[in-house]
Design an enzyme around this catalytic site. Sequence first.
Site, PDB file in Angstrom:
ATOM      1  N   LYS A   1      59.086  98.801 -72.033  1.00  0.00           N
ATOM      2  CA  LYS A   1      58.974  99.385 -70.686  1.00  0.00           C
ATOM      3  C   LYS A   1      59.810 100.656 -70.597  1.00  0.00           C
ATOM      4  CE  LYS A   1      57.678  95.038 -68.593  1.00  0.00           C
ATOM      5  NZ  LYS A   1      57.971  93.829 -67.826  1.00  0.00           N
TER       6      LYS A   1
ATOM      7  N   ASP B   1      56.263  95.452 -59.662  1.00  0.00           N
ATOM      8  CA  ASP B   1      55.560  94.344 -60.322  1.00  0.00           C
ATOM      9  C   ASP B   1      54.498  93.729 -59.402  1.00  0.00           C
ATOM     10  OD1 ASP B   1      55.992  93.565 -62.968  1.00  0.00           O
ATOM     11  OD2 ASP B   1      57.983  92.738 -62.525  1.00  0.00           O
TER      12      ASP B   1
ATOM     13  N   GLN C   1      63.040  91.494 -65.066  1.00  0.00           N
ATOM     14  CA  GLN C   1      62.279  90.857 -66.144  1.00  0.00           C
ATOM     15  C   GLN C   1      62.380  89.337 -66.027  1.00  0.00           C
ATOM     16  OE1 GLN C   1      60.298  92.509 -68.219  1.00  0.00           O
ATOM     17  NE2 GLN C   1      59.662  90.652 -69.255  1.00  0.00           N
TER      18      GLN C   1
HETATM   19  N1  GUN Z   1      57.695  88.516 -67.908  1.00  0.00           N
HETATM   20  C1  GUN Z   1      56.488  88.376 -68.484  1.00  0.00           C
HETATM   21  N2  GUN Z   1      55.594  89.191 -67.898  1.00  0.00           N
HETATM   22  C2  GUN Z   1      56.241  89.856 -66.929  1.00  0.00           C
HETATM   23  C3  GUN Z   1      55.864  90.856 -65.988  1.00  0.00           C
HETATM   24  O1  GUN Z   1      54.718  91.308 -65.893  1.00  0.00           O
HETATM   25  N3  GUN Z   1      56.860  91.298 -65.162  1.00  0.00           N
HETATM   26  C4  GUN Z   1      58.115  90.824 -65.233  1.00  0.00           C
HETATM   27  N4  GUN Z   1      59.001  91.312 -64.377  1.00  0.00           N
HETATM   28  N5  GUN Z   1      58.510  89.904 -66.084  1.00  0.00           N
HETATM   29  C5  GUN Z   1      57.573  89.439 -66.932  1.00  0.00           C
END
Ligand code: GUN
Length: 283
Positions: free
Chosen positions: A52, A119, A96
């Site tokens: 990311k 998100d 996350q």
């Molecule tokens: N953990 C696994 N997939 C995701 C996601 O799309 N966003 C976040 N914040 N954590 C994750």
Amino acid sequence: MAKLIDGKTISTQIKDEVKAETEKLKEKGIKVSLAVIQVGNDPASSVYVRNKKKACEYCGIESLSYELPESTTEEELLKLIRDLNDNPECNGILVQLPLPKSINEEKILDEISPLKDVDGFHPVNVGALSIGKPGFVSCTPAGVIELIKRSGYSIEGKECVVIGRSNIVGKPMAMLLLRENGTVTVTHSRTKDLKEVTKRADILVVAIGKPKMIDASYVKEGAVVIDVGIHRNEDNKLCGDVDFESAEPHCSAITPVPGGVGPMTIAMLMKNCLESVKLQNRV
Ligand code: GUN
């Protein structure tokens, strides 16, 4: 032979579009920034977080990195989120998942300002999606829509079947397909005669979380099949929820794993970061 839907190429296109827009904003003196919060050091999360941050760099988005120890308390994390909510230098906030067991995930996600919730997990944004109001949409299902449309397939009037009803993928996926005027059915582990339902699908989105479960017997001839799953098989190779070798000859188009839906999630996150500036009425 089915057409392969190339998520790598499409995700790069999207990131390039975001990059062009962030450059334009920069010329106007507006920068875009994303706070990325990781608690603990789950190895899979560390890979996602690294990717990311790399995507942010590619797109000209500033990433504010918060790597917190496993021992972080819920109260400390809530305080960080409140500070970031109030910080005008921060446009988007990403926590996350998963969080350590001692922290209530729902409470944390609910604390993120809906205007910074890139998100798309906050109830306000989930509600906005369901009634067609502007807001952030969960990145993976938003990426699936882009994959289908940018590969030249229309959703309008099509029989769309979603396998899986999670809050992050299945439910928002159904809402987005509906928004595109598809006829949508959501199936799940308790669905009776699943094959009978999936065999109706012109567009089949699979997010069931079971390696290679969906073989040719679930697929209508000529369907577009999108595989959201990602797993490691016995040989440590990546595979999806779809048995690719079995299903592929029957599809008109299908996403591979890896290289299908996976890269789209981060591309859509970048798009949401750009959107955050607009939602915060800075442009
Ligand atoms: N953990 C696994 N997939 C995701 C996601 O799309 N966003 C976040 N914040 N954590 C994750």
